[in-house]
Write an enzyme that holds these catalytic residues in place. Structure first.
Site, PDB file in Angstrom:
ATOM      1  N   ASP A   1      34.393  44.550  48.284  1.00 59.76           N
ATOM      2  CA  ASP A   1      34.752  45.658  46.839  1.00 59.76           C
ATOM      3  C   ASP A   1      34.081  46.310  46.481  1.00 59.76           C
ATOM      4  O   ASP A   1      34.568  47.758  46.643  1.00 59.76           O
ATOM      5  CB  ASP A   1      34.681  44.021  46.253  1.00 59.76           C
ATOM      6  CG  ASP A   1      35.752  44.876  44.426  1.00 59.76           C
ATOM      7  OD1 ASP A   1      36.889  44.573  44.847  1.00 59.76           O
ATOM      8  OD2 ASP A   1      34.908  45.241  43.927  1.00 59.76           O
TER       9      ASP A   1
ATOM     10  N   LYS B   1      35.081  50.077  46.587  1.00 62.01           N
ATOM     11  CA  LYS B   1      34.642  51.417  45.347  1.00 62.01           C
ATOM     12  C   LYS B   1      33.568  52.618  45.885  1.00 62.01           C
ATOM     13  O   LYS B   1      33.715  53.954  45.106  1.00 62.01           O
ATOM     14  CB  LYS B   1      33.764  50.857  44.428  1.00 62.01           C
ATOM     15  CG  LYS B   1      34.856  49.785  43.719  1.00 62.01           C
ATOM     16  CD  LYS B   1      34.347  48.702  42.931  1.00 62.01           C
ATOM     17  CE  LYS B   1      35.195  47.492  42.350  1.00 62.01           C
ATOM     18  NZ  LYS B   1      35.116  45.571  41.612  1.00 62.01           N
TER      19      LYS B   1
ATOM     20  N   GLY C   1      38.113  42.440  34.178  1.00 61.66           N
ATOM     21  CA  GLY C   1      38.894  41.927  33.139  1.00 61.66           C
ATOM     22  C   GLY C   1      39.603  42.234  32.825  1.00 61.66           C
ATOM     23  O   GLY C   1      39.822  43.570  32.897  1.00 61.66           O
TER      24      GLY C   1
HETATM   25  P1  NAP Z   1      46.500  39.165  40.225  1.00 59.51           P
HETATM   26  O1  NAP Z   1      46.241  38.812  39.145  1.00 59.51           O
HETATM   27  O2  NAP Z   1      46.312  38.130  41.149  1.00 59.51           O
HETATM   28  O3  NAP Z   1      48.259  39.999  39.374  1.00 59.51           O
HETATM   29  C1  NAP Z   1      48.493  40.046  41.058  1.00 59.51           C
HETATM   30  C2  NAP Z   1      50.010  40.819  40.937  1.00 59.51           C
HETATM   31  O4  NAP Z   1      50.672  41.127  42.142  1.00 59.51           O
HETATM   32  C3  NAP Z   1      50.679  39.527  40.351  1.00 59.51           C
HETATM   33  O5  NAP Z   1      51.859  39.361  39.844  1.00 59.51           O
HETATM   34  C4  NAP Z   1      51.410  39.224  41.527  1.00 59.51           C
HETATM   35  O6  NAP Z   1      52.624  38.377  41.764  1.00 59.51           O
HETATM   36  C5  NAP Z   1      51.323  40.179  42.673  1.00 59.51           C
HETATM   37  N1  NAP Z   1      52.237  40.503  43.648  1.00 59.51           N
HETATM   38  C6  NAP Z   1      51.294  40.764  44.839  1.00 59.51           C
HETATM   39  N2  NAP Z   1      51.623  41.010  45.593  1.00 59.51           N
HETATM   40  C7  NAP Z   1      52.899  41.429  45.283  1.00 59.51           C
HETATM   41  C8  NAP Z   1      54.229  41.515  46.290  1.00 59.51           C
HETATM   42  N3  NAP Z   1      54.149  41.188  47.835  1.00 59.51           N
HETATM   43  N4  NAP Z   1      55.249  41.628  45.656  1.00 59.51           N
HETATM   44  C9  NAP Z   1      55.336  42.003  44.978  1.00 59.51           C
HETATM   45  N5  NAP Z   1      54.597  41.526  43.960  1.00 59.51           N
HETATM   46  C10 NAP Z   1      53.766  41.089  44.187  1.00 59.51           C
HETATM   47  O7  NAP Z   1      45.320  40.859  40.966  1.00 59.51           O
HETATM   48  P2  NAP Z   1      44.652  41.370  39.608  1.00 59.51           P
HETATM   49  O8  NAP Z   1      43.555  40.655  39.020  1.00 59.51           O
HETATM   50  O9  NAP Z   1      45.669  41.800  38.340  1.00 59.51           O
HETATM   51  O10 NAP Z   1      43.990  42.619  40.643  1.00 59.51           O
HETATM   52  C11 NAP Z   1      44.956  44.001  40.801  1.00 59.51           C
HETATM   53  C12 NAP Z   1      44.925  45.044  40.688  1.00 59.51           C
HETATM   54  O11 NAP Z   1      44.268  45.826  40.452  1.00 59.51           O
HETATM   55  C13 NAP Z   1      43.815  44.787  42.776  1.00 59.51           C
HETATM   56  O12 NAP Z   1      44.145  46.042  43.453  1.00 59.51           O
HETATM   57  C14 NAP Z   1      42.626  44.779  41.707  1.00 59.51           C
HETATM   58  O13 NAP Z   1      41.649  45.564  43.057  1.00 59.51           O
HETATM   59  C15 NAP Z   1      42.912  45.433  40.674  1.00 59.51           C
HETATM   60  N6  NAP Z   1      41.650  45.846  40.098  1.00 59.51           N
HETATM   61  C16 NAP Z   1      41.805  43.627  38.939  1.00 59.51           C
HETATM   62  C17 NAP Z   1      40.593  43.593  38.292  1.00 59.51           C
HETATM   63  C18 NAP Z   1      40.150  42.862  37.504  1.00 59.51           C
HETATM   64  O14 NAP Z   1      39.290  42.361  36.507  1.00 59.51           O
HETATM   65  N7  NAP Z   1      41.004  41.075  38.336  1.00 59.51           N
HETATM   66  C19 NAP Z   1      39.575  45.180  38.438  1.00 59.51           C
HETATM   67  C20 NAP Z   1      39.591  46.339  38.505  1.00 59.51           C
HETATM   68  C21 NAP Z   1      40.496  47.098  39.993  1.00 59.51           C
HETATM   69  P3  NAP Z   1      53.174  36.849  41.117  1.00 59.51           P
HETATM   70  O15 NAP Z   1      52.195  36.826  39.901  1.00 59.51           O
HETATM   71  O16 NAP Z   1      54.245  36.421  41.233  1.00 59.51           O
HETATM   72  O17 NAP Z   1      52.089  36.376  41.868  1.00 59.51           O
HETATM   73  N1  HSE Z   2      36.592  42.115  41.364  1.00 62.07           N
HETATM   74  C1  HSE Z   2      35.940  42.946  40.877  1.00 62.07           C
HETATM   75  C2  HSE Z   2      35.222  42.795  40.307  1.00 62.07           C
HETATM   76  C3  HSE Z   2      37.349  42.931  39.881  1.00 62.07           C
HETATM   77  O1  HSE Z   2      34.560  41.487  40.314  1.00 62.07           O
HETATM   78  O2  HSE Z   2      34.290  44.390  39.862  1.00 62.07           O
HETATM   79  C4  HSE Z   2      37.742  44.736  39.559  1.00 62.07           C
HETATM   80  O3  HSE Z   2      37.479  45.440  40.361  1.00 62.07           O
END
Ligand code: NAP
Ligand code: HSE
Length: 437
Positions: free
Chosen positions: A206, A210, A307
């Protein structure tokens, strides 16, 4: 004078409604009036694409927005597509369709950008649309904007960054509370920091993704993802924290970039940094990006690296920007500022540093001498050496710690291979680089 609102709202489709998507919906709904005044038009969510229609969503997410049909989410009634679903496919295909249909895109997807960023940026520029990705690096820290806009007048010479909130959280909990790696990881997952597959976090991939995205802006570089050397945090244990502390260091997982003329040095690994370093006390889920600009000198950005709400702040800021550009009739302006070219990477064997080495060995005469002599044969000079106590149980190994003087990583690798063949060694030697930042 009161702001005049344009008649038509900016219509948004979210692809994904998990941790980040839920935060985005909450932020848009909670700040509705304020955002409207910043944009000059209403931000109206029209579709939310998910996999599972039945799953519970944040209360602000209206039932009628939810769809599992990508054709609906990428339809003619959408101006801005916000991709917060993650992964390579189908996200990439949806991106391409959205760009072809002239929609602006906001994304938090570092995997997709690290793999296909240059071609997606080029396609967006050709089509005259924006591709904004502040949330892809550093969660809520405005690092992409800083590089693209504030530092556009300077050259970035080095980047030392803590880019993974999950890893920083785990290392902090292991160091400060003595909890196990597994417990700390479970806590980070419960808090919504980890990727859906947390091996992406703890393996360092990851942070590597980045770093590749940051390098597009910091160094104007197109970098093949597979060329960047990467190590994660799974092998670090309490003994390493103990000895790092004894030598005056703490352990952080770092992403490092250095402009070396035509070539670029990029690497991701855990490192010992002095306890007095600016990055040493950036703890928990915080991320930190420490840049040195040729004219600017040092610059430190710190904030929540993961988050729902911190990440949503970055996503919604991008939505505001692209919505404004669209309304002003200048979509694509900030994306056109990104310029990249292929830059070769310095191989790890040509890197020089000081190193922390740990050998778990038999507690027997001659072992220290043999290790020192093999290192010496490869021109690796010892700065400090430590063996604490004796083996508690007969036959148990003892750790031997060494700090080297600066040496070439390729030569050190040859020495470690030779030491690994010795009968007295129990387990793999541990190598951690020392970064004097
Ligand atoms: P997550 O909680 O796993 O949520 C993913 C969402 O996308 C879910 O609502 C899922 O649907 C939907 N989804 C996944 N595959 C799909 C598909 N093929 N068709 C339609 N819907 C689909 O992930 P997240 O943590 O929010 O992360 C999302 C993105 O943000 C990623 O690229 C991650 O690297 C990035 N990010 C995350 C964070 C963090 O703190 N979590 C921070 C910065 C960046 P369902 O709910 O129906 O399963
Ligand atoms: N999984 C990632 C982290 C989310 O822990 O930094 C933010 O991109």
């Amino acid at each position: 004078m009161d702001k005049v609102f344009i008649k038509f709202p900016v219509r948004i489709a979210l692809l994904g409604c998990g941790t980040v998507g839920g935060g985005v919906i909450r932020l848009i709904e909670e700040n509705r009036e304020y955002l409207q005044s910043r944009v000059g038009a209403q931000l109206e969510i029209v579709h939310v694409l998910v996999r599972d229609m039945e799953k519970d969503r944040v209360p602000e997410c209206r039932r009628e927005w939810i769809t599992t049909d990508p054709d609906v989410a990428l339809g003619d009634d959408v101006d801005v597509v916000v991709e917060v679903m993650g992964g390579e496919e189908p996200a990439r295909s949806y991106f391409e369709r959205a760009i072809e249909r002239g929609k602006c895109i906001v994304t938090a997807n570092k995997l997709l950008l690290a793999k296909h960023g240059p071609e997606l940026v080029e396609r967006a520029i050709e089509r005259g649309v924006d591709l904004a990705f502040e949330a892809s690096v550093g969660g809520g820290i405005p690092v992409i904007r800083t590089l693209r806009e504030a530092l556009t007048s300077d050259w970035v010479e080095t980047v030392h960054a803590i880019l993974n909130g999950t890893n920083n959280y785990i290392l902090t909990r292991m160091r400060d509370a003595g909890v196990s790696f597994e417990t700390a990881l479970a806590e980070a997952q419960a808090k919504g920091y980890a990727e859906s597959d947390p091996t992406l976090d703890v393996s360092g991939h990851d942070a590597m993704q980045k770093l590749v995205v940051l390098s597009m802006l910091a160094f104007g570089a197109k970098v093949p993802l597979s060329d960047v050397p990467v190590e994660g945090i799974t092998e670090i244990d309490q003994l390493d924290f103990h000895f790092a502390d004894r030598f005056g260091y703490t352990i952080k997982h770092l992403a490092i970039g250095r402009d070396e003329g035509e070539r670029l040095s990029l690497r991701v690994h855990p490192a010992l940094i002095p306890k007095s370093s600016v990055l040493a006390n950036i703890d928990g889920v915080l991320n930190g990006v420490f840049l040195r600009g040729r004219a600017l000198g040092p610059c430190l950005l710190v904030g929540q690296g993961a988050g729902d709400m911190p990440t949503a702040v970055s996503v919604v800021a991008d939505i505001v920007d692209v919505a404004r550009s669209k309304i002003e009739g200048e979509p694509g302006l900030s994306t056109r500022a990104i310029q990249m070219k292929v830059r070769p990477l310095v191989p790890p064997s040509e890197t020089t540093a000081r190193y922390y080495l740990r050998f778990d060995v038999d507690d027997a005469p001659g072992v220290l001498g043999r290790i020192a002599s093999i290192l010496g044969e490869q021109g690796v000079s010892i700065e400090q050496m430590m063996q604490e106590g004796r083996a508690l149980d007969a036959g148990a190994p003892v750790p031997v710690l060494i700090i080297t003087h600066e040496c070439l990583e390729g030569r050190l690798g040859l020495a470690l291979s030779a030491i690994s063949r010795e009968q007295f060694l129990r387990g793999k030697p541990r190598l951690l680089r020392i970064e004097e930042i």
